[in-house]
Design an enzyme around this catalytic site. Structure first.
Site, PDB file in Angstrom:
ATOM      1  N   CYS A 107       0.839  -1.210   0.000  1.00 18.12           N
ATOM      2  CA  CYS A 107       0.000   0.000   0.000  1.00 18.12           C
ATOM      3  C   CYS A 107       0.870   1.255   0.000  1.00 18.12           C
ATOM      4  O   CYS A 107       1.561   1.527   0.985  1.00 18.12           O
ATOM      5  CB  CYS A 107      -0.915  -0.058   1.227  1.00 18.12           C
TER       6      CYS A 107
ATOM      7  N   CYS B 248       0.171   3.816   2.727  1.00 15.30           N
ATOM      8  CA  CYS B 248       0.602   3.243   4.014  1.00 15.30           C
ATOM      9  C   CYS B 248       2.096   3.476   4.214  1.00 15.30           C
ATOM     10  O   CYS B 248       2.538   3.829   5.307  1.00 15.30           O
ATOM     11  CB  CYS B 248       0.329   1.738   4.065  1.00 15.30           C
TER      12      CYS B 248
END
Length: 104
Positions: free
Chosen positions: A29, A32
């Site tokens: 991600c 993230c």
């Protein structure tokens, strides 16, 4: 910042006193990975005012599923073991600090 798994969640989050921020994330991600260094800085800035935990949803899917995590990054804020708020998506450092401080 503390990396935790499903087995550690209860001890490190639910049985903790004070504020605990849990970042649900995954290696693949992009947002993230951008959030990681920001949370490191938040941890340094806020010191003992908040405990910051990272939980990889791929390695620890049970907790994420139990809390209905559908999108990452998702941050949960717990106070004395009770979930008090949620933020989904990337947030700048200033917004995260303000968010945490609103629950002190």
């Amino acid at each position: 910042m503390l990396a935790i798994n499903d087995a550690q969640f209860e001890t490190e989050v639910l049985k903790s006193s004070g504020l605990v921020l849990v970042d649900f994330w995954a290696e693949w991600c992009g947002p993230c990975r951008q959030l990681g260094p920001i949370l490191e800085e938040v941890g340094k800035t806020m010191g003992d005012k908040v405990k910051i935990c990272k939980m990889n949803v791929d390695e620890s899917p049970n907790t994420a599923a139990g809390y209905g995590i559908r999108s990452i990054p998702t941050m949960f804020l717990f106070k004395d073991g009770k979930q008090v708020d949620t933020k989904v998506g990337f947030n700048p450092q200033s917004a995260i600090i303000s968010w945490i401080e609103s629950f002190k």
